[in-house]
Write a protein that holds these residues in place. Structure first.
Motif, mmCIF file in Angstrom:
data_model
loop_
_atom_site.group_PDB
_atom_site.id
_atom_site.type_symbol
_atom_site.label_atom_id
_atom_site.label_comp_id
_atom_site.label_asym_id
_atom_site.label_seq_id
_atom_site.Cartn_x
_atom_site.Cartn_y
_atom_site.Cartn_z
ATOM 1 N N GLY A 213 0.680 -1.301 0.066
ATOM 2 C CA GLY A 213 0.033 0.112 -0.004
ATOM 3 C C GLY A 213 0.882 1.244 -0.193
ATOM 4 O O GLY A 213 0.229 2.179 -0.068
ATOM 5 N N GLY A 214 2.186 1.076 0.139
ATOM 6 C CA GLY A 214 2.904 2.363 -0.155
ATOM 7 C C GLY A 214 3.648 2.659 -1.426
ATOM 8 O O GLY A 214 3.058 2.201 -2.438
ATOM 9 N N GLN A 215 4.606 3.277 -1.508
ATOM 10 C CA GLN A 215 5.448 3.597 -2.481
ATOM 11 C C GLN A 215 6.457 2.263 -2.956
ATOM 12 O O GLN A 215 6.807 1.504 -2.097
ATOM 13 C CB GLN A 215 6.179 4.914 -2.513
ATOM 14 C CG GLN A 215 5.359 6.255 -2.560
ATOM 15 C CD GLN A 215 6.360 7.365 -2.643
ATOM 16 O OE1 GLN A 215 7.509 7.249 -2.581
ATOM 17 N NE2 GLN A 215 5.710 8.628 -2.897
ATOM 18 N N TRP A 216 6.724 2.300 -4.307
ATOM 19 C CA TRP A 216 7.530 1.366 -4.613
ATOM 20 C C TRP A 216 8.994 1.915 -4.516
ATOM 21 O O TRP A 216 9.107 3.047 -4.394
ATOM 22 C CB TRP A 216 7.294 0.906 -6.274
ATOM 23 C CG TRP A 216 6.057 0.265 -6.359
ATOM 24 C CD1 TRP A 216 4.975 0.747 -6.839
ATOM 25 C CD2 TRP A 216 5.810 -1.044 -6.562
ATOM 26 N NE1 TRP A 216 3.918 -0.055 -7.111
ATOM 27 C CE2 TRP A 216 4.339 -1.423 -7.008
ATOM 28 C CE3 TRP A 216 6.739 -2.317 -6.675
ATOM 29 C CZ2 TRP A 216 4.019 -2.740 -7.113
ATOM 30 C CZ3 TRP A 216 6.345 -3.419 -6.679
ATOM 31 C CH2 TRP A 216 5.127 -3.845 -7.134
ATOM 32 N N ASN A 217 9.846 0.690 -4.769
ATOM 33 C CA ASN A 217 11.430 1.270 -4.640
ATOM 34 C C ASN A 217 11.830 0.135 -5.437
ATOM 35 O O ASN A 217 11.369 -0.757 -5.742
ATOM 36 C CB ASN A 217 12.052 1.521 -3.165
ATOM 37 C CG ASN A 217 11.752 0.236 -2.410
ATOM 38 O OD1 ASN A 217 11.923 -0.862 -2.553
ATOM 39 N ND2 ASN A 217 11.202 0.542 -1.214
ATOM 40 N N ALA A 218 13.333 0.538 -5.580
ATOM 41 C CA ALA A 218 14.050 -0.393 -6.404
ATOM 42 C C ALA A 218 14.225 -1.951 -5.816
ATOM 43 O O ALA A 218 14.224 -2.759 -6.307
ATOM 44 C CB ALA A 218 15.624 0.153 -6.543
ATOM 45 N N ALA A 219 14.295 -2.026 -4.330
ATOM 46 C CA ALA A 219 14.435 -3.111 -3.723
ATOM 47 C C ALA A 219 13.133 -4.068 -4.014
ATOM 48 O O ALA A 219 13.304 -5.114 -4.081
ATOM 49 C CB ALA A 219 14.713 -3.004 -2.248
ATOM 50 N N SER A 220 12.127 -3.655 -3.668
ATOM 51 C CA SER A 220 10.775 -4.253 -3.843
ATOM 52 C C SER A 220 10.481 -4.620 -5.440
ATOM 53 O O SER A 220 9.954 -5.879 -5.549
ATOM 54 C CB SER A 220 9.429 -3.309 -3.628
ATOM 55 O OG SER A 220 9.236 -2.067 -4.382
ATOM 56 N N ILE A 221 11.030 -3.872 -6.498
ATOM 57 C CA ILE A 221 11.089 -4.281 -8.027
ATOM 58 C C ILE A 221 12.044 -5.374 -8.138
ATOM 59 O O ILE A 221 11.573 -6.382 -8.575
ATOM 60 C CB ILE A 221 11.607 -3.155 -8.564
ATOM 61 C CG1 ILE A 221 10.458 -2.042 -8.538
ATOM 62 C CG2 ILE A 221 11.415 -3.520 -10.256
ATOM 63 C CD1 ILE A 221 8.969 -2.220 -9.215
ATOM 64 N N MET A 222 13.305 -5.274 -7.376
ATOM 65 C CA MET A 222 14.075 -6.375 -7.610
ATOM 66 C C MET A 222 13.618 -7.719 -6.909
ATOM 67 O O MET A 222 13.573 -8.814 -7.515
ATOM 68 C CB MET A 222 15.339 -6.021 -6.521
ATOM 69 C CG MET A 222 16.399 -7.255 -6.782
ATOM 70 S SD MET A 222 17.458 -7.354 -7.902
ATOM 71 C CE MET A 222 18.585 -6.102 -7.913
ATOM 72 N N GLN A 223 12.788 -7.684 -5.741
ATOM 73 C CA GLN A 223 12.477 -8.868 -5.157
ATOM 74 C C GLN A 223 11.395 -9.601 -6.003
ATOM 75 O O GLN A 223 11.464 -10.689 -6.079
ATOM 76 C CB GLN A 223 11.802 -8.448 -3.795
ATOM 77 C CG GLN A 223 11.400 -9.554 -2.855
ATOM 78 C CD GLN A 223 10.911 -9.343 -1.698
ATOM 79 O OE1 GLN A 223 10.325 -8.168 -1.310
ATOM 80 N NE2 GLN A 223 10.856 -10.170 -0.607
ATOM 81 N N LEU A 224 10.507 -8.559 -6.424
ATOM 82 C CA LEU A 224 9.308 -9.099 -7.594
ATOM 83 C C LEU A 224 9.898 -9.890 -8.702
ATOM 84 O O LEU A 224 9.692 -10.937 -9.053
ATOM 85 C CB LEU A 224 8.468 -8.079 -7.694
ATOM 86 C CG LEU A 224 7.372 -8.367 -8.898
ATOM 87 C CD1 LEU A 224 6.380 -9.433 -8.142
ATOM 88 C CD2 LEU A 224 6.582 -7.074 -9.295
ATOM 89 N N LEU A 225 10.831 -9.256 -9.343
ATOM 90 C CA LEU A 225 11.485 -9.900 -10.547
ATOM 91 C C LEU A 225 12.369 -11.118 -10.367
ATOM 92 O O LEU A 225 12.535 -11.918 -11.174
ATOM 93 C CB LEU A 225 12.363 -8.917 -11.261
ATOM 94 C CG LEU A 225 11.482 -7.493 -11.837
ATOM 95 C CD1 LEU A 225 12.593 -6.572 -12.448
ATOM 96 C CD2 LEU A 225 10.679 -8.083 -12.900
#
Length: 527
Positions: A213-225
């Motif tokens: 529910g918050g903002q995205w960041n590089a770490a969350s994108i990395m974890q997803l991919l």
């Protein structure tokens, strides 16, 4: 004694789900035992979703133990001994010793144990080891169950990756119609070579919320991919063996392989294909510096102000980390919406260090900052003693507030009228005053450690210690006197003027943990 009429309850539940032992049931049974035995429940300490077997922080457990060992209450009640701990007699034995030394007792309602009875200790030892054995065996059974579900390609639990959900019938991954398009957008941008920071900024600019529910960041994108499940593959988290023989999860997740066929196992639909995942992983790894055929090792030391320096941009306040030769706002680097402060780390470190080394020797004996430094040093030297002091002080303040309210009720609000009411007021007031006097006595009898702060107040000695210390040791010294350092954003091309852009927040007297009215044993050069 003032504490003998009071008890605290400790409640714990590893998994708060239907069909499990509910916290509410534990509380009801413990309260009923306290009422039958004429005890007043002072406070309930609770740990929801916290294991009693694994090495995890349990704030409720720590607070409950501090209360009974400090003498705030005379009895600690648990619903069952395995609610207290599943680590065996190693932990339970120490708890018993500490409670016995304080003159308190431990009660386990369902087990029918009361340590005020000398014969109960042996039963506690047996039950503690039994609880430890049960947890170990449970871990083995859960491991077997997970391997079975993995072999069938069924989801074993946890939150699925963004854009996917779990089909209730098949227990396999399917596309989430609400978020699958956004998830595919992330994948397409990654396949096109877009940096993770730019992907995060794109999502944040269009107000696409992250899974939490918050903002995205590089770490969350990395974890997803990197998630195998994002490509429809069964995930497995790597574990390592600890020194005591237990298994501990690491942060590394990889595709699960069948132990017999060594083939990866599917878990349903993915947002990307296996081939696309391999391309994305190769792209991400190509951006990572490689040295001598290995990934860049973790640096031996961290920056001086790690964890202390923050971005001063209004509305941000996030921590800054050293990147190259500069401290940079991590919110900006991660793709969050912040214009981002940045400053040469050497300049910031030198300014803060000089301010620190100049300020401490100039402190007067009664300076509030010196009081805070002493308190923080004492807390680090003897945390258990201060946990007890904090518990006693908090209870004393609560009882003083109750007494003040009782006095207002009689003399201001006129709630006690008539002979019987006045007699009731007198009984309540005597009880509260006796309780407060007892707590104050316990507080003064509790051993207070001493600390010699004179080396920090001598300019020559302090600078010698600073020179000889590692960055970690210097940071320990800084955090005795400094709460945080803020760096504001400068103008491009202009040299940094430290006094204009760097603000040091020196520690204040509040929140230091020192009980009001208790003596501090401080030795300084002025004595």
């Amino acid at each position: 004694m003032h504490q003998d009429a009071f008890c605290d309850l400790y409640l714990r539940l590893s998994l708060d789900r239907d069909g499990k032992t509910a916290i509410e049931r534990q509380e009801a049974d413990c309260r009923a035992w306290a009422e039958r035995n004429g005890l007043t429940v002072r406070k309930i300490h609770m740990d929801r979703g916290r294991s009693g077997y694994k090495a995890v922080e349990r704030k409720g457990f720590d607070a409950a133990l501090a209360a009974v060992t400090a003498g705030v209450v005379g009895t600690l009640i648990v619903w069952k001994l395995d609610r207290l701990s599943r680590k065996g007699i190693g932990q339970v034995g120490k708890v018993l010793d500490d409670i016995e030394e304080a003159g308190g007792r431990l009660v386990s309602v369902l087990d029918g144990l009361d340590t005020s009875n000398d014969s109960a200790r042996m039963a506690v030892v047996m039950l503690a080891e039994l609880a430890r054995s049960e947890s170990k065996n449970l871990g083995m059974r859960v491991g077997h169950a997970k391997r079975y579900l993995r072999s069938k390609g069924q989801w074993i639990g946890g939150q699925p990756p963004y854009g996917l959900r779990i089909d209730a019938m098949t227990r396999k991954l399917v596309h989430d119609p609400e978020y699958a398009d956004y998830a595919r957008l992330i994948a397409d941008e990654a396949l096109a070579g877009t940096s993770l920071v730019k992907i995060a900024r794109l999502l944040n600019e269009h107000e696409v919320l992250s899974p939490r529910g918050g903002q995205w960041n590089a770490a969350s994108i990395m974890q997803l991919l990197r998630s195998p499940a994002f490509a429809g593959l069964m995930p497995e988290t790597e574990t390592v063996e600890t020194e005591d023989g237990e298994r501990k999860y690491t942060g590394r997740v990889f595709p699960y392989r069948d132990p017999y066929t060594l083939e990866t196992v599917g878990i349903g639909e993915g947002i990307i294909s296996v081939g696309e995942r391999e391309r994305i992983i190769r792209t991400l790894e190509s951006r990572t510096f490689v040295h001598a055929g290995k990934r860049r090792p973790k640096p031996e030391g961290t920056a001086l102000l790690t964890g202390i320096v923050h971005c001063a941009v209004p509305g941000c306040g996030r921590r800054m980390h050293r990147v190259g030769g500069s401290y940079q706002c991590m919110a900006r680097r991660a793709g969050n919406q912040c214009i981002g402060a940045s400053a040469v780390s050497e300049v910031v470190d030198q300014y803060v260090a000089e301010q620190f080394l100049a300020k401490l020797p100039a402190l007067e004996p009664d300076d509030p900052l010196l009081v805070v430094i002493t308190d923080r040093w004492l807390h680090r030297a003897d945390p258990e003693t201060f946990a007890k002091r904090d518990a006693l002080t908090a209870e004393m303040k609560d009882e003083e507030a109750r007494l003040a309210d009782l006095e207002d009720a009689r003399f201001v609000r006129g709630e006690f009228e008539g002979t019987a009411a006045v007699e009731r007021y007198d009984r309540l007031a005597v009880r509260l005053r006796g309780r407060i006097d007892g707590l104050r006595g316990d507080l003064h009898r509790l051993r207070m450690p001493s600390v010699d702060v004179s080396p920090m107040l001598d300019g020559v000695t302090l600078r010698e210690a600073w020179t000889d210390a590692t960055n970690e040791g210097r940071r320990e010294l800084l955090t005795l006197a400094i709460n945080r350092v803020e760096v504001s954003k400068g103008e491009r091309g202009r040299r940094i003027v430290p006094a204009q852009r760097i603000k040091i927040h020196w520690a204040g007297p509040e929140g230091t943990g020192n009980p009001a009215g208790t003596p501090r044993q401080v030795r300084s050069k002025q004595e």
